[in-house]
Design an enzyme around this catalytic site. Structure first.
Site, PDB file in Angstrom:
ATOM      1  N   SER A   2      43.147  40.031  49.780  1.00  0.00           N
ATOM      2  CA  SER A   2      44.522  39.393  49.530  1.00  0.00           C
ATOM      3  C   SER A   2      45.266  39.507  50.809  1.00  0.00           C
ATOM      4  O   SER A   2      45.210  40.203  51.386  1.00  0.00           O
ATOM      5  CB  SER A   2      45.204  40.162  48.452  1.00  0.00           C
ATOM      6  OG  SER A   2      44.533  40.666  47.552  1.00  0.00           O
TER       7      SER A   2
ATOM      8  N   HIS B 278      43.700  34.094  46.448  1.00  0.00           N
ATOM      9  CA  HIS B 278      42.354  33.992  46.805  1.00  0.00           C
ATOM     10  C   HIS B 278      41.850  32.534  46.747  1.00  0.00           C
ATOM     11  O   HIS B 278      41.544  32.144  45.389  1.00  0.00           O
ATOM     12  CB  HIS B 278      41.482  34.915  45.913  1.00  0.00           C
ATOM     13  CG  HIS B 278      41.866  36.578  46.056  1.00  0.00           C
ATOM     14  ND1 HIS B 278      40.843  37.320  46.661  1.00  0.00           N
ATOM     15  CD2 HIS B 278      42.774  37.251  45.513  1.00  0.00           C
ATOM     16  CE1 HIS B 278      41.283  38.486  46.740  1.00  0.00           C
ATOM     17  NE2 HIS B 278      42.368  38.438  45.974  1.00  0.00           N
TER      18      HIS B 278
ATOM     19  N   HIS C  71      36.540  39.902  41.080  1.00  0.00           N
ATOM     20  CA  HIS C  71      36.792  41.159  40.743  1.00  0.00           C
ATOM     21  C   HIS C  71      36.467  41.485  39.282  1.00  0.00           C
ATOM     22  O   HIS C  71      36.313  40.547  38.459  1.00  0.00           O
ATOM     23  CB  HIS C  71      38.430  41.460  40.706  1.00  0.00           C
ATOM     24  CG  HIS C  71      39.077  41.167  42.034  1.00  0.00           C
ATOM     25  ND1 HIS C  71      39.450  39.723  42.397  1.00  0.00           N
ATOM     26  CD2 HIS C  71      39.334  41.894  43.053  1.00  0.00           C
ATOM     27  CE1 HIS C  71      39.921  39.992  43.758  1.00  0.00           C
ATOM     28  NE2 HIS C  71      39.813  41.218  43.967  1.00  0.00           N
TER      29      HIS C  71
ATOM     30  N   TYR D 199      38.342  43.278  37.040  1.00  0.00           N
ATOM     31  CA  TYR D 199      39.178  43.084  36.044  1.00  0.00           C
ATOM     32  C   TYR D 199      39.202  41.475  35.801  1.00  0.00           C
ATOM     33  O   TYR D 199      40.136  41.395  34.689  1.00  0.00           O
ATOM     34  CB  TYR D 199      40.292  43.485  36.780  1.00  0.00           C
ATOM     35  CG  TYR D 199      41.183  42.845  37.915  1.00  0.00           C
ATOM     36  CD1 TYR D 199      41.540  41.568  37.965  1.00  0.00           C
ATOM     37  CD2 TYR D 199      40.770  43.629  39.170  1.00  0.00           C
ATOM     38  CE1 TYR D 199      42.071  40.947  39.003  1.00  0.00           C
ATOM     39  CE2 TYR D 199      41.241  42.535  40.288  1.00  0.00           C
ATOM     40  CZ  TYR D 199      41.649  41.610  40.027  1.00  0.00           C
ATOM     41  OH  TYR D 199      42.541  41.090  41.503  1.00  0.00           O
ATOM     42  N   GLU D 200      38.810  40.677  36.542  1.00  0.00           N
ATOM     43  CA  GLU D 200      38.879  39.110  36.209  1.00  0.00           C
ATOM     44  C   GLU D 200      37.931  38.930  34.962  1.00  0.00           C
ATOM     45  O   GLU D 200      38.036  37.967  34.236  1.00  0.00           O
ATOM     46  CB  GLU D 200      38.304  38.208  37.125  1.00  0.00           C
ATOM     47  CG  GLU D 200      39.310  38.323  38.186  1.00  0.00           C
ATOM     48  CD  GLU D 200      39.014  37.366  39.399  1.00  0.00           C
ATOM     49  OE1 GLU D 200      39.261  36.359  39.355  1.00  0.00           O
ATOM     50  OE2 GLU D 200      38.282  38.128  40.416  1.00  0.00           O
TER      51      GLU D 200
ATOM     52  N   ALA E  54      43.335  44.474  49.998  1.00  0.00           N
ATOM     53  CA  ALA E  54      44.658  45.391  50.025  1.00  0.00           C
ATOM     54  C   ALA E  54      44.699  46.639  49.097  1.00  0.00           C
ATOM     55  O   ALA E  54      43.730  46.360  48.316  1.00  0.00           O
ATOM     56  CB  ALA E  54      45.653  44.268  49.292  1.00  0.00           C
TER      57      ALA E  54
ATOM     58  N   MET F 167      41.088  47.746  43.866  1.00  0.00           N
ATOM     59  CA  MET F 167      40.241  47.181  42.494  1.00  0.00           C
ATOM     60  C   MET F 167      39.151  46.474  43.212  1.00  0.00           C
ATOM     61  O   MET F 167      38.627  45.622  42.423  1.00  0.00           O
ATOM     62  CB  MET F 167      41.149  46.292  41.880  1.00  0.00           C
ATOM     63  CG  MET F 167      42.602  47.103  41.436  1.00  0.00           C
ATOM     64  SD  MET F 167      43.725  45.837  40.403  1.00  0.00           S
ATOM     65  CE  MET F 167      45.414  46.872  40.480  1.00  0.00           C
ATOM     66  N   SER F 168      38.763  46.837  44.369  1.00  0.00           N
ATOM     67  CA  SER F 168      37.528  45.750  44.973  1.00  0.00           C
ATOM     68  C   SER F 168      36.758  46.559  45.754  1.00  0.00           C
ATOM     69  O   SER F 168      36.665  47.815  45.630  1.00  0.00           O
ATOM     70  CB  SER F 168      38.261  44.612  45.698  1.00  0.00           C
ATOM     71  OG  SER F 168      38.615  44.936  46.818  1.00  0.00           O
TER      72      SER F 168
ATOM     73  N   ASN G 286      51.109  48.863  49.878  1.00  0.00           N
ATOM     74  CA  ASN G 286      52.410  49.519  49.074  1.00  0.00           C
ATOM     75  C   ASN G 286      51.804  51.053  49.074  1.00  0.00           C
ATOM     76  O   ASN G 286      50.584  51.235  49.087  1.00  0.00           O
ATOM     77  CB  ASN G 286      52.461  48.845  47.741  1.00  0.00           C
ATOM     78  CG  ASN G 286      51.003  49.014  46.972  1.00  0.00           C
ATOM     79  OD1 ASN G 286      50.147  47.993  47.205  1.00  0.00           O
ATOM     80  ND2 ASN G 286      50.785  49.829  46.025  1.00  0.00           N
TER      81      ASN G 286
ATOM     82  N   HIS H 244      52.937  42.578  42.352  1.00  0.00           N
ATOM     83  CA  HIS H 244      52.133  41.925  43.233  1.00  0.00           C
ATOM     84  C   HIS H 244      52.626  41.050  44.536  1.00  0.00           C
ATOM     85  O   HIS H 244      52.010  40.880  45.582  1.00  0.00           O
ATOM     86  CB  HIS H 244      51.222  40.909  42.368  1.00  0.00           C
ATOM     87  CG  HIS H 244      50.063  40.018  42.955  1.00  0.00           C
ATOM     88  ND1 HIS H 244      49.018  40.511  43.586  1.00  0.00           N
ATOM     89  CD2 HIS H 244      50.021  38.629  43.357  1.00  0.00           C
ATOM     90  CE1 HIS H 244      48.382  39.533  44.104  1.00  0.00           C
ATOM     91  NE2 HIS H 244      48.735  38.513  43.658  1.00  0.00           N
TER      92      HIS H 244
HETATM   93  N1  HPA Z   1      46.547  50.047  43.608  1.00  0.00           N
HETATM   94  C1  HPA Z   1      45.361  49.372  43.175  1.00  0.00           C
HETATM   95  N2  HPA Z   1      45.248  48.084  43.855  1.00  0.00           N
HETATM   96  C2  HPA Z   1      46.121  47.750  44.784  1.00  0.00           C
HETATM   97  C3  HPA Z   1      47.409  48.500  45.055  1.00  0.00           C
HETATM   98  C4  HPA Z   1      47.316  49.626  44.313  1.00  0.00           C
HETATM   99  O1  HPA Z   1      48.520  50.208  44.542  1.00  0.00           O
HETATM  100  N3  HPA Z   1      47.989  47.689  45.991  1.00  0.00           N
HETATM  101  C5  HPA Z   1      47.183  46.944  46.430  1.00  0.00           C
HETATM  102  N4  HPA Z   1      45.772  46.715  45.637  1.00  0.00           N
END
Ligand code: HPA
Length: 271
Positions: A29, A60, A82, A84-85, A112, A210-211, A234, A246
């Protein structure tokens, strides 16, 4: 079509459109437009690769690009898949098998991630030294693809020490404070709870996302060298007294993009 056939069919289409490369990069991302820095670029949209899934996440783009960067022929994935998709683990990692088929030997995976280590702050770059897989999934589940690698692969050096040394050297040359740490893969798509973040910190995680882990596992199984770099977009849930969204993740990604791009460009020149 069985999975090996899907790999071969997709590889044929990709090779015809953009050729081969020994180095590949998966753009997380925010880094999606890094592909624009390739000279003599050729690209193919995922929609035009038979058997490829389609990426559904904002930010993406969904294409493979190849071209020259810092003297090297490089293949890039702009947009990844991903779990989760709703994609199966086999779909998530199909592009890695296709890359292996096309001669990719060295893979840079970027993402990210949320910062778990309280010495980090939003905007840090972290080189991944190891992973923790808390997703409950593994992309090598099922029949082993022995054409690529063994049933029980060693992943104790999945993030190749020699590539880590190059990344540290590049960061130091560029004056980038490259952190190092363990990346924990959670399935998502919820960001984690504060309790989950306290848990993964105890377990030894420095960042959460998540990847990346599925791609790393399949790359390692395929015999590739892997370098992983996270952009801490973050601080993870509960570290700061504020919600995660996001938009913030994408905004931090944009803010550190130039450092991230400079680091990758220098590393690629030395690979
Ligand atoms: N958690 C999971 N995936 C992420 C985060 C997070 O805080 N920030 C960016 N991708």
């Amino acid at each position: 079509m069985d999975y090996m056939q899907r790999i071969h069919t997709a590889a044929e289409a990709v090779e015809k459109a953009i050729g081969k490369a020994e180095i590949a990069v998966i753009l997380g991302s925010g880094l999606g437009d890094f592909g624009n820095e390739l000279a003599e670029a050729k690209e193919i949209s995922y929609a035009d690769i038979p058997g490829f899934p389609l990426s559904t996440v904002q930010g993406h783009a969904g294409k493979m690009i190849s071209g020259k960067l810092n003297g090297k022929q490089v293949m890039m994935m702009s947009g990844r898949f991903h779990s989760y998709e709703g994609h199966s683990m086999q779909d998530v990692t199909l592009p890695i098998r296709v890359m292996a088929q096309l001669g990719v030997k060295k893979l840079i995976v970027t993402n990210a991630a949320g910062g778990v280590n309280t010495n980090f702050s939003a905007g840090c770059l972290m080189m991944i030294t190891d992973y923790i897989n808390l997703s409950g999934k593994n992309p090598l589940t099922g029949e082993n693809l022995s054409a690529f690698g063994p049933r029980f692969p060693d992943v104790s050096r999945a993030y190749t020490p020699a590539l880590q040394a190059i990344a540290l050297e590049s960061a130091s040359k560029l004056g980038i404070d490259l952190k190092q740490g363990v990346y924990c893969w959670m399935n998502g798509p919820c960001y984690e709870t504060p309790a989950e973040i306290r848990m993964v910190r105890v377990l030894g995680a420095d960042a959460v996302g998540m990847s990346t882990v599925p791609e790393t596992i399949v790359a390692a199984h395929s015999g590739m060298e892997v370098l992983g770099v996270s952009c801490i977009t973050n601080m993870a849930a509960g570290v700061l007294d504020q919600p995660i969204n996001h938009e913030e993740v994408m905004e931090t990604g944009r803010r550190v993009r130039s450092d991230f791009a400079a680091l990758l460009t220098d590393v690629i020149g030395k690979m």
